[in-house]
Design an enzyme around this catalytic site. Structure first.
Site, PDB file in Angstrom:
ATOM      1  N   GLU A  35       0.857  -1.174   0.000  1.00 52.02           N
ATOM      2  CA  GLU A  35       0.000   0.000   0.000  1.00 52.02           C
ATOM      3  C   GLU A  35       0.903   1.237   0.000  1.00 52.02           C
ATOM      4  OE1 GLU A  35      -3.586  -0.307   2.717  1.00 52.02           O
ATOM      5  OE2 GLU A  35      -2.355  -1.951   3.476  1.00 52.02           O
ATOM      6  N   ARG A 261       5.744 -12.950   9.775  1.00 57.54           N
ATOM      7  CA  ARG A 261       6.398 -11.705   9.451  1.00 57.54           C
ATOM      8  C   ARG A 261       7.761 -11.633  10.141  1.00 57.54           C
ATOM      9  NH1 ARG A 261       3.557  -6.735  12.563  1.00 57.54           N
ATOM     10  NH2 ARG A 261       5.609  -5.858  12.199  1.00 57.54           N
ATOM     11  N   LYS A 271       4.311   0.219  10.094  1.00 63.55           N
ATOM     12  CA  LYS A 271       4.353   1.434   9.284  1.00 63.55           C
ATOM     13  C   LYS A 271       3.683   2.603  10.004  1.00 63.55           C
ATOM     14  CE  LYS A 271       2.983   0.380   5.110  1.00 63.55           C
ATOM     15  NZ  LYS A 271       2.627   0.369   3.660  1.00 63.55           N
TER      16      LYS A 271
END
Length: 556
Positions: A35, A261, A271
């Protein structure tokens, strides 16, 4: 691309099995779908290496696609940064960059198809009411009073949403699934919402935008992706991924596979939290060398090969874990040890006057660029009457095991001569101003013909053979191993010593020609690279990439 070999892991085994059975016609198509609402970080690097690596290993394709469905948070600068970062890591996505926004018309048509099939409805509950209706992990939700509208009424309302008749938050399109499902993601999730703001790519063409879960699976299908690889937080979203694709006429139904992750200690991989640090000016920007962003570590001097090798070293699994920052730094040291030229720099200078060296005389001495790699050649360093050594390499009253310079002591200067300290000169405040030493002409090159030995070898630079420089010493951004464990209080864990700026360094004159991202080893001090962002023609700035050894291991 000369990296460590790709190790076997469960995703590779799945794809191996699919290739043997002919699933997806023996084809492999992956994608990296960020994104564009922030810069990429090391966690993204793991996904990049996995997706592009699997495509490369199975002679498939990997798309770079921007899932740009939220105009409130997306900016072109993030798109540009992501493209630069993926390319810097060494991966190629072909001639096309994909954008979910390119599918807005098709996504709208697919939403209409769901309405016509009775699988979606327009809801007028506020988002707060939807949360109340959704239930909890132990209690089922309850149906919206608007759930059983007719197909015709839903089509009309959805068209009017698109036409801009309604305010934000008053209407939303929801999938009609199961409000009693134990998986909350299946409790009639919103798939379209009203946002009356322009989109960076489509401008004012739309005032309704699809939600990520609806967009992502359809984008995968439209691009004929075979294996949709994502992190474990999307595991509970997989039933929704499949539910949507099972009810639409799409060209492909990709298989979603989740992996753990990357969690790296002494830093954060959120983020949103990284954005908080940037917005609150707690770091310089997204490319601050203390951050785990790819832009930050690139500016600090990390190499693409080291990052790829690190991702190969930690592997791929379904088990969440925290990785020691020391492992990353060791992989980086191994890479830089092979490739970095050696130079000399003095970061806390102490002036030394060689009283028996002729004034206005300089001498060029040979120095190797790499002690284990003669093919990397030699350079010359300039010796003169005035030189600089590190302040920490001299003690006026040295203890027994201090083998460096002190009054009356003799040490070796790397590539040069033996020197002996004769006098300590102090200023009016009683601080050491400079040292007066003598040199032994017979020890040129650093060895004594009479066979005498010295225990200390110092790096140095001369006045004429060096230039002034600024040096930044970077350390862990946080003082605690898991700052994310403190939730929104993570800022309290910032390491006050994460950046030390040294203004009066001296480095070999050859470094006036240094280029950004070209890492060198300051002998005895660590690896450093030129900071192109802040350097000037008259004053280069060097960032410490990594120390020569893991100092944090000693602290623990």
């Amino acid at each position: 691309m000369e990296d460590q070999n790709i190790t076997s892991h469960f995703i590779k085994s799945i794809i191996d099995g699919d290739m043997k059975t002919g699933k997806f016609d023996g084809r492999v198509g992956t994608r990296f779908p960020p994104e564009p609402n922030g810069f990429l970080h090391l966690g993204h690097a793991k996904s990049i290496c996995l997706n592009f690596g699997m495509a490369r290993q199975f002679n498939g394709t990997c798309n770079l696609r921007f899932d740009d469905t939220n105009p409130a948070k997306e900016e072109q600068k993030y798109v540009d940064a992501i493209i630069k970062d993926v390319g810097w890591l060494g991966f190629d996505w072909g001639d096309t960059v994909y954008y979910a926004s390119d599918y807005f018309e098709q996504l709208y048509d697919f939403a209409v198809d769901l309405i016509k099939a009775g699988n979606a409805f327009v809801c007028e509950l506020t988002f707060e009411q939807m949360r109340e209706y959704r239930g909890t992990l132990t209690e089922p939700g309850k149906e919206s009073p608007y759930r059983n509208r007719s197909v015709a009424e839903n089509l009309d309302l959805f068209e009017r949403m698109k036409a801009g008749e309604f305010d934000e938050g008053t209407h939303a399109l929801r999938a009609k699934i199961d409000m009693t499902s134990p998986n909350i993601n299946l409790r009639d999730p919103v798939i379209y919402r009203i946002k009356k703001m322009p989109h960076p790519r489509t401008g004012d063409a739309w005032c309704i935008y699809p939600m990520y879960d609806f967009t992502h699976c359809i984008s995968d299908a439209l691009e004929n992706i075979t294996h949709s690889l994502c992190t474990l937080e999307f595991q509970d979203h997989r039933p929704l991924y499949d539910w949507i694709l099972d009810r639409l006429d799409v060209p492909c139904h990709p298989q979603q596979i989740e992996f753990a992750r990357m969690n790296l200690n002494y830093t954060i991989m959120s983020k949103r939290k990284l954005q908080t640090l940037v917005n609150n000016h707690l770091v310089e920007d997204w490319d601050d060398p203390r951050l785990p962003t790819l832009a930050g570590i690139r500016r600090r001097g990390y190499t693409p090969r080291a990052i790829r090798n690190f991702c190969a070293t930690i592997g791929v699994s379904k088990k969440e874990s925290r990785i020691d920052m020391g492992l990353l730094e060791n992989v980086l040291r191994e890479d830089l040890n092979e490739t970095a030229n050696r130079v000399m720099g003095v970061i806390n200078p102490l002036r030394v006057v060689i009283e028996n060296w002729p004034e206005d005389t300089v001498e060029a001495l040979d120095a190797v660029n790499h002690p284990q790699k003669p093919e990397m050649g030699q350079r010359q360093v300039i010796f003169s009457r005035e030189i600089y050594i590190e302040q920490e390499d001299f003690m006026e009253d040295p203890p027994k095991k201090f083998f460096r310079l002190g009054p009356g002591r003799e040490v070796r200067l790397r590539y040069a001569y033996f020197i002996t300290c004769k006098e300590v000169v102090k200023d009016d405040a009683g601080q050491i101003s400079h040292l007066i030493c003598t040199y032994d002409p017979a020890t040129r090159g650093g060895d004594a013909p009479d066979g005498r030995k010295v225990k200390g070898t110092l790096h140095w630079v001369s006045e004429q053979g060096s230039i002034p420089a600024r040096v930044r010493l970077y350390d862990r951004l946080f003082s605690t191993e898991d700052p994310e464990a403190d939730g929104e209080d993570f800022i309290n864990d910032l390491n006050p010593d994460s950046l030390v700026c040294l203004e009066n360094a001296r480095v070999e004159k050859s470094l006036a020609q240094a280029t950004a991202e070209n890492v060198v080893q300051f002998e005895r001090l660590g690896y450093f690279c030129l900071d192109a962002k802040d350097s000037t023609p008259n004053l280069p700035v060097f960032n410490r990439t990594v120390t020569l050894r893991d100092n944090w291991a000693k602290k623990r």
